[in-house]
Design a protein around this motif. Structure first.
Motif, PDB file in Angstrom:
ATOM      1  N   THR A  34       0.823  -1.208   0.000  1.00  0.00           N
ATOM      2  CA  THR A  34       0.000   0.000   0.000  1.00  0.00           C
ATOM      3  C   THR A  34       0.860   1.263   0.000  1.00  0.00           C
ATOM      4  N   ALA A  35       0.316   2.296  -0.629  1.00  0.00           N
ATOM      5  CA  ALA A  35       0.934   3.623  -0.625  1.00  0.00           C
ATOM      6  C   ALA A  35      -0.188   4.648  -0.680  1.00  0.00           C
ATOM      7  N   ALA A  36       0.111   5.870  -0.284  1.00  0.00           N
ATOM      8  CA  ALA A  36      -0.920   6.905  -0.270  1.00  0.00           C
ATOM      9  C   ALA A  36      -0.295   8.270  -0.436  1.00  0.00           C
ATOM     10  N   ALA A  37      -1.130   9.196  -0.887  1.00  0.00           N
ATOM     11  CA  ALA A  37      -0.707  10.593  -0.993  1.00  0.00           C
ATOM     12  C   ALA A  37      -1.873  11.489  -0.610  1.00  0.00           C
ATOM     13  N   LYS A  38      -1.574  12.522   0.126  1.00  0.00           N
ATOM     14  CA  LYS A  38      -2.511  13.626   0.355  1.00  0.00           C
ATOM     15  C   LYS A  38      -1.734  14.872  -0.059  1.00  0.00           C
ATOM     16  N   PRO A  39      -1.751  15.182  -1.347  1.00  0.00           N
ATOM     17  CA  PRO A  39      -0.811  16.167  -1.867  1.00  0.00           C
ATOM     18  C   PRO A  39      -0.918  17.553  -1.251  1.00  0.00           C
ATOM     19  N   VAL A  40      -2.125  17.942  -0.856  1.00  0.00           N
ATOM     20  CA  VAL A  40      -2.289  19.250  -0.227  1.00  0.00           C
ATOM     21  C   VAL A  40      -3.153  19.109   1.016  1.00  0.00           C
ATOM     22  N   ALA A  41      -2.713  19.741   2.093  1.00  0.00           N
ATOM     23  CA  ALA A  41      -3.466  19.691   3.348  1.00  0.00           C
ATOM     24  C   ALA A  41      -3.338  21.022   4.068  1.00  0.00           C
ATOM     25  N   SER A  42      -4.447  21.526   4.565  1.00  0.00           N
ATOM     26  CA  SER A  42      -4.430  22.707   5.436  1.00  0.00           C
ATOM     27  C   SER A  42      -4.791  22.262   6.845  1.00  0.00           C
ATOM     28  N   GLY A  43      -4.665  23.156   7.806  1.00  0.00           N
ATOM     29  CA  GLY A  43      -4.918  22.787   9.190  1.00  0.00           C
ATOM     30  C   GLY A  43      -3.806  21.937   9.772  1.00  0.00           C
ATOM     31  N   CYS A  44      -2.576  22.220   9.387  1.00  0.00           N
ATOM     32  CA  CYS A  44      -1.430  21.448   9.864  1.00  0.00           C
ATOM     33  C   CYS A  44      -0.852  22.057  11.140  1.00  0.00           C
ATOM     34  N   GLN A  45      -0.216  21.220  11.938  1.00  0.00           N
ATOM     35  CA  GLN A  45       0.398  21.648  13.190  1.00  0.00           C
ATOM     36  C   GLN A  45       1.908  21.760  13.008  1.00  0.00           C
ATOM     37  N   LEU A  46       2.487  22.791  13.606  1.00  0.00           N
ATOM     38  CA  LEU A  46       3.936  22.967  13.537  1.00  0.00           C
ATOM     39  C   LEU A  46       4.605  22.058  14.565  1.00  0.00           C
ATOM     40  N   THR A  47       5.498  21.196  14.100  1.00  0.00           N
ATOM     41  CA  THR A  47       6.245  20.289  14.962  1.00  0.00           C
ATOM     42  C   THR A  47       7.736  20.520  14.753  1.00  0.00           C
TER      43      THR A  47
END
Length: 227
Positions: A34-47
């Motif tokens: 299996t492989a996956a992509a979520k090429p664009v995401a908003s609502g990310c947390q700074l780590t």
């Protein structure tokens, strides 16, 4: 046997990632890579490692291939707003060629089962007049539609299916995610969706106390996809 699909939803916040992670888990359980992509995401947390998105992390956790976070989610934005607005605030042009270039390396890994997850519904805006739906169109990916089952879902599901087909793509399957357990006339609504959506139902996921990938996978069936 390499199969790749684009996962979209009837709306935002209807459990699209939860279902996608469940699909990946079901594929792994069947012995598929299996492989996956979520090429664009908003609502990310700074780590300490940079911006991280919970949805992208959930998908990464169900990938059997060794992938880096940046490969799964190359375009990450902090504000929890529409991606094209978040990108604009960050000074990034969110266009189709950039997303295609981001996804193609994942597809080139040729996992048995690959999912590319969109953001929100089918017509999420990108830069200019482009939409996120242009990504699966360019890549020629069949689509899996996650239907958030609640009042109004029949209209949203049928309009989404019509748009997908009008764009020249195949609706490979749909999944009923019961986001509102108190939906009136539930069985009748599901029967209507079964009658009118031009694709097989891959599962019916109830409200779960613990909606992890393994629990969701127990309610999914990949047989209609040819597995």
């Amino acid at each position: 046997m390499n199969h790749a699909y684009f996962v979209t939803g009837t709306d935002t916040e209807i459990g699209k990632t939860t279902i996608a992670a469940g699909l990946l888990h079901a594929a792994r359980r069947a012995g598929l890579s299996t492989a996956a992509a979520k090429p664009v995401a908003s609502g990310c947390q700074l780590t300490d490692a940079g911006l991280r998105n919970d949805d992208a992390l959930a998908l990464l956790a169900e990938c059997s291939l060794a992938l880096r976070y940046e490969e799964v989610n190359p375009l990450a934005f902090a504000p929890p707003i529409a991606p094209h607005l978040a990108a604009r605030e960050a000074g990034v042009r969110l266009d189709v060629p950039a997303l295609v270039d981001a996804v193609r390396p994942i597809l080139a890994r040729q996992a048995d089962f690959t999912l590319v997850e969109g953001a929100g519904g089918w017509r999420v805006p990108l830069a200019g007049t482009a939409s996120l739906s242009d990504l699966p169109i360019v890549l020629g990916l069949p689509v899996i539609l996650v239907v958030g089952v609640r009042l109004g879902c029949i209209n949203h599901a049928l309009l989404s299916a019509e748009a997908i087909q009008r764009d020249g793509l195949r609706l490979a399957g749909w999944i009923a995610n019961l986001v509102d357990a108190q939906t009136s006339r539930l069985e009748e609504n599901l029967a209507t969706l079964n009658e009118r959506l031009p694709a097989p139902c891959l599962g019916r996921v109830p409200r779960l106390d613990r909606a992890d990938a393994a629990s969701v996978a127990a309610h999914l069936d990949l047989a209609a996809l040819g597995f």
